[in-house]
Design a protein around this motif. Structure first.
Motif, mmCIF file in Angstrom:
data_model
loop_
_atom_site.group_PDB
_atom_site.id
_atom_site.type_symbol
_atom_site.label_atom_id
_atom_site.label_comp_id
_atom_site.label_asym_id
_atom_site.label_seq_id
_atom_site.Cartn_x
_atom_site.Cartn_y
_atom_site.Cartn_z
ATOM 1 N N VAL A 182 0.867 -1.185 0.000
ATOM 2 C CA VAL A 182 0.000 0.000 0.000
ATOM 3 C C VAL A 182 0.899 1.229 0.000
ATOM 4 O O VAL A 182 1.285 1.726 1.054
ATOM 5 N N PRO A 183 1.291 1.682 -1.191
ATOM 6 C CA PRO A 183 2.175 2.841 -1.217
ATOM 7 C C PRO A 183 1.444 4.063 -0.691
ATOM 8 O O PRO A 183 0.324 4.342 -1.105
ATOM 9 N N GLY A 184 2.068 4.716 0.258
ATOM 10 C CA GLY A 184 1.543 5.977 0.736
ATOM 11 C C GLY A 184 0.217 5.903 1.431
ATOM 12 O O GLY A 184 -0.816 6.271 0.872
ATOM 13 N N PRO A 185 0.196 5.383 2.679
ATOM 14 C CA PRO A 185 -1.040 5.542 3.453
ATOM 15 C C PRO A 185 -1.286 7.037 3.651
ATOM 16 O O PRO A 185 -0.385 7.855 3.450
ATOM 17 N N LEU A 186 -2.481 7.413 4.040
ATOM 18 C CA LEU A 186 -2.771 8.824 4.280
ATOM 19 C C LEU A 186 -1.957 9.320 5.465
ATOM 20 O O LEU A 186 -1.592 8.538 6.343
ATOM 21 N N SER A 187 -1.729 10.618 5.472
ATOM 22 C CA SER A 187 -1.121 11.230 6.653
ATOM 23 C C SER A 187 -2.245 11.895 7.445
ATOM 24 O O SER A 187 -3.320 12.188 6.889
ATOM 25 N N PRO A 188 -2.028 12.144 8.739
ATOM 26 C CA PRO A 188 -3.047 12.882 9.502
ATOM 27 C C PRO A 188 -3.402 14.218 8.846
ATOM 28 O O PRO A 188 -4.558 14.640 8.879
ATOM 29 N N ASP A 189 -2.430 14.861 8.211
ATOM 30 C CA ASP A 189 -2.709 16.146 7.538
ATOM 31 C C ASP A 189 -3.696 15.983 6.377
ATOM 32 O O ASP A 189 -4.488 16.882 6.104
ATOM 33 N N ASP A 190 -3.616 14.847 5.679
ATOM 34 C CA ASP A 190 -4.566 14.622 4.570
ATOM 35 C C ASP A 190 -6.001 14.657 5.103
ATOM 36 O O ASP A 190 -6.909 15.209 4.481
ATOM 37 N N VAL A 191 -6.189 14.037 6.260
ATOM 38 C CA VAL A 191 -7.543 13.968 6.829
ATOM 39 C C VAL A 191 -7.944 15.336 7.400
ATOM 40 O O VAL A 191 -9.079 15.791 7.225
ATOM 41 N N ALA A 192 -6.980 15.997 8.046
ATOM 42 C CA ALA A 192 -7.262 17.334 8.602
ATOM 43 C C ALA A 192 -7.674 18.310 7.498
ATOM 44 O O ALA A 192 -8.555 19.151 7.693
ATOM 45 N N ASP A 193 -7.061 18.173 6.321
ATOM 46 C CA ASP A 193 -7.424 19.024 5.170
ATOM 47 C C ASP A 193 -8.905 18.847 4.832
ATOM 48 O O ASP A 193 -9.624 19.812 4.600
ATOM 49 N N ALA A 194 -9.324 17.579 4.775
ATOM 50 C CA ALA A 194 -10.719 17.282 4.415
ATOM 51 C C ALA A 194 -11.668 17.836 5.477
ATOM 52 O O ALA A 194 -12.730 18.381 5.165
ATOM 53 N N ILE A 195 -11.276 17.708 6.732
ATOM 54 C CA ILE A 195 -12.125 18.219 7.816
ATOM 55 C C ILE A 195 -12.231 19.737 7.714
ATOM 56 O O ILE A 195 -13.331 20.308 7.745
ATOM 57 N N ALA A 196 -11.087 20.390 7.569
ATOM 58 C CA ALA A 196 -11.094 21.865 7.522
ATOM 59 C C ALA A 196 -11.909 22.358 6.334
ATOM 60 O O ALA A 196 -12.691 23.313 6.451
ATOM 61 N N TRP A 197 -11.767 21.691 5.193
ATOM 62 C CA TRP A 197 -12.517 22.119 4.008
ATOM 63 C C TRP A 197 -14.019 21.972 4.236
ATOM 64 O O TRP A 197 -14.787 22.887 3.986
ATOM 65 N N SER A 198 -14.420 20.813 4.765
ATOM 66 C CA SER A 198 -15.867 20.596 4.889
ATOM 67 C C SER A 198 -16.477 21.494 5.968
ATOM 68 O O SER A 198 -17.604 21.976 5.820
ATOM 69 N N VAL A 199 -15.725 21.769 7.024
ATOM 70 C CA VAL A 199 -16.233 22.637 8.099
ATOM 71 C C VAL A 199 -16.399 24.077 7.605
ATOM 72 O O VAL A 199 -17.321 24.783 8.023
ATOM 73 N N THR A 200 -15.518 24.501 6.723
ATOM 74 C CA THR A 200 -15.527 25.918 6.313
ATOM 75 C C THR A 200 -16.409 26.195 5.085
ATOM 76 O O THR A 200 -16.310 27.268 4.493
ATOM 77 N N ARG A 201 -17.255 25.249 4.700
ATOM 78 C CA ARG A 201 -18.253 25.536 3.635
ATOM 79 C C ARG A 201 -19.287 26.514 4.209
ATOM 80 O O ARG A 201 -19.444 26.614 5.428
ATOM 81 N N PRO A 202 -20.036 27.190 3.319
ATOM 82 C CA PRO A 202 -21.085 28.092 3.816
ATOM 83 C C PRO A 202 -22.123 27.337 4.674
ATOM 84 O O PRO A 202 -22.295 26.132 4.513
ATOM 85 N N ALA A 203 -22.792 28.086 5.542
ATOM 86 C CA ALA A 203 -23.688 27.485 6.546
ATOM 87 C C ALA A 203 -24.791 26.612 5.943
ATOM 88 O O ALA A 203 -25.272 25.684 6.594
ATOM 89 N N HIS A 204 -25.200 26.891 4.689
ATOM 90 C CA HIS A 204 -26.298 26.099 4.122
ATOM 91 C C HIS A 204 -25.795 24.845 3.409
ATOM 92 O O HIS A 204 -26.595 24.063 2.886
#
Ligand code: NDP
Length: 237
Positions: free
Chosen positions: A201-223
């Motif tokens: 399995v070349p290149g498992p995810l890093s914690p930063d990869d997941v943090a990126d996804a969290i930050a992006w989804s949290v910062t979408r507009p309220a609706h």
């Protein structure tokens, strides 16, 4: 007053990376976990992170943290993990209990305690860290898969129950992430066993990869509610 994000399990791995990312996005971050020395170190590096001793398996500890908060706009239920990888037939009951108490009931305690503040926020966001283990089952992963399935089910129920309230519910389901806990807890400290899982399995995810996804989804507009993100290493089936 700046928006506040509470991140559980912020002393390492995905939680720590998420605390850093949300702080960079401008949130005041309350970083909760049991290893206070790790949190203090993190807070000394990032001024907008406040360390908070937290054990999500203790209602008293959860209540103490929640009563110290003036507001909560984002809750990231990240504390959890896989503790033991025996077969169902040989699995230890105390491992199963710990997996349920941390992943499922820990998230439940935090969620119940913080729903009022998330609603009060006017744009509350609840992020639930589940796993691809909650979408499938694998040999030796009985207790963990069962706990993550339960956590996912709770998330979906909550989504239905909060329709009409100003709270977004986001499920983040990562595949293999190379975090500290992966080797230490899941493989009982056996780094060689953990390494064997990464073979092919070349290149498992890093914690930063997941943090990126969290930050992006949290910062979408309220609706905009990102219901679920499944994130795997490219080579993971
Ligand atoms: P880590 O072991 O690095 O992080 C787990 C965090 O949870 C630590 O900060 C730990 O802090 C905290 N924690 C554990 N028990 C408690 C408790 N009782 N109370 C408060 N905090 C607690 O692992 P990951 O970053 O990999 O895991 C984070 C989440 O991501 C978990 O929910 C895990 O199931 C999920 N996940 C992980 C994947 C992976 O491959 N690594 C894949 C998919 C999902 P402390 O010990 O200081 O309390």
């Amino acid at each position: 007053m700046r928006k506040t994000a509470v991140v559980t399990g912020a002393s390492s791995g995905i939680g720590e990376a998420t605390a850093r990312r949300l702080a960079a996005e401008g949130y005041e971050v309350v970083a909760g976990a049991r290893r206070r020395d790790r949190l203090d170190e993190l807070a000394s590096e990032v001024p907008s992170i406040r360390p908070a001793t937290l054990d999500v398996t203790s209602q008293e500890s959860v209540d103490a943290l929640v009563s110290s908060l003036e507001r909560c706009d984002v809750l990231v239920n990240n504390a959890g993990g896989a503790f033991g990888l025996e077969s169902v037939a040989e699995g230890r009951l105390d491992d199963w209990q710990r997996m349920y108490d941390t992943n499922v009931l820990g998230s439940l305690r935090m969620t119940q305690a913080l729903i009022p503040k998330l609603v009060e926020s006017g744009d509350g966001v609840l992020v639930m860290l589940t796993s691809t283990a909650g979408l499938t089952s694998y040999e030796g992963g009985g207790g963990y898969c069962a706990a993550k399935h339960a956590q996912r089910s709770m998330t979906e129920t909550l989504r239905l129950e909060l329709v009409g309230q100003p709270v977004r519910i986001i499920e983040i389901a990562p595949g293999m992430v190379q975090s500290e806990g992966f080797a230490l807890t899941r493989f009982r400290g056996d780094a060689a066993a953990a390494a064997r899982v990464y073979e092919g399995v070349p290149g498992p995810l890093s914690p930063d990869d997941v943090a990126d996804a969290i930050a992006w989804s949290v910062t979408r507009p309220a609706h905009v509610n990102i219901d679920r993100m499944v994130i795997r290493p490219r080579a993971q089936a």
